[in-house]
Write a protein that holds these residues in place. Structure first.
Motif, short mmCIF file in Angstrom:
data_model
loop_
_atom_site.label_atom_id
_atom_site.label_comp_id
_atom_site.label_asym_id
_atom_site.label_seq_id
_atom_site.Cartn_x
_atom_site.Cartn_y
_atom_site.Cartn_z
N GLU A 102 0.83 -1.20 0.00
CA GLU A 102 0.00 0.00 0.00
C GLU A 102 0.87 1.26 0.00
O GLU A 102 1.95 1.27 0.58
CB GLU A 102 -0.91 0.02 1.23
CG GLU A 102 -1.94 -1.08 1.23
CD GLU A 102 -3.03 -0.86 0.21
OE1 GLU A 102 -3.32 0.29 -0.15
OE2 GLU A 102 -3.60 -1.86 -0.24
N THR A 103 0.36 2.30 -0.65
CA THR A 103 1.07 3.58 -0.64
C THR A 103 0.29 4.58 0.19
O THR A 103 -0.90 4.41 0.43
CB THR A 103 1.23 4.13 -2.07
OG1 THR A 103 -0.07 4.30 -2.64
CG2 THR A 103 2.05 3.20 -2.92
N GLY A 104 0.97 5.60 0.65
CA GLY A 104 0.31 6.64 1.42
C GLY A 104 0.16 6.30 2.89
O GLY A 104 -0.57 6.97 3.61
N LEU A 105 0.86 5.28 3.36
CA LEU A 105 0.78 4.89 4.76
C LEU A 105 2.03 5.33 5.50
O LEU A 105 3.10 5.42 4.93
CB LEU A 105 0.64 3.37 4.89
CG LEU A 105 -0.59 2.74 4.27
CD1 LEU A 105 -0.53 1.23 4.42
CD2 LEU A 105 -1.85 3.29 4.87
N GLY A 106 1.85 5.57 6.77
CA GLY A 106 2.97 5.88 7.63
C GLY A 106 3.06 4.85 8.73
O GLY A 106 2.21 3.97 8.85
N TRP A 107 4.09 4.95 9.54
CA TRP A 107 4.29 4.01 10.64
C TRP A 107 4.67 4.78 11.87
O TRP A 107 5.57 5.62 11.84
CB TRP A 107 5.39 3.01 10.28
CG TRP A 107 5.67 2.04 11.36
CD1 TRP A 107 6.76 2.04 12.18
CD2 TRP A 107 4.86 0.94 11.77
NE1 TRP A 107 6.68 0.99 13.06
CE2 TRP A 107 5.51 0.31 12.83
CE3 TRP A 107 3.63 0.43 11.34
CZ2 TRP A 107 4.98 -0.82 13.47
CZ3 TRP A 107 3.12 -0.68 11.97
CH2 TRP A 107 3.79 -1.29 13.01
N ASP A 108 3.96 4.55 12.96
CA ASP A 108 4.26 5.18 14.23
C ASP A 108 5.06 4.19 15.08
O ASP A 108 4.50 3.22 15.60
CB ASP A 108 2.97 5.57 14.95
CG ASP A 108 3.22 6.33 16.23
OD1 ASP A 108 4.39 6.48 16.64
OD2 ASP A 108 2.24 6.80 16.83
N PRO A 109 6.36 4.40 15.21
CA PRO A 109 7.19 3.44 15.94
C PRO A 109 6.89 3.42 17.45
O PRO A 109 7.15 2.43 18.11
CB PRO A 109 8.61 3.91 15.67
CG PRO A 109 8.49 5.33 15.31
CD PRO A 109 7.14 5.50 14.67
N ILE A 110 6.34 4.48 17.97
CA ILE A 110 6.04 4.53 19.40
C ILE A 110 4.85 3.65 19.74
O ILE A 110 4.89 2.84 20.65
CB ILE A 110 5.80 5.98 19.86
CG1 ILE A 110 7.10 6.78 19.68
CG2 ILE A 110 5.31 6.03 21.31
CD1 ILE A 110 6.95 8.26 19.87
#
Length: 43
Positions: free
Chosen positions: A15-23
């Motif tokens: 998927e494109t347009g996704l982010g990841w919150d490592p916290i």
């Protein structure tokens, strides 16, 4: 658990347009993206 891992991996890599919150360890996406996915995959 293997099925969940496969789904998560497919989502994160295809998927494109996704982010990841490592916290929090969660995928970040816009509300519009979620609404589109909810319409496609109704459980």
């Amino acid at each position: 658990m293997r099925k969940d891992w496969r789904n998560w991996t497919a989502l994160k890599t295809s998927e494109t347009g996704l982010g990841w919150d490592p916290i929090s360890g969660r995928i970040e996406a816009s509300n519009e993206w979620w609404q589109k996915k909810i319409k496609v995959c109704v459980l």
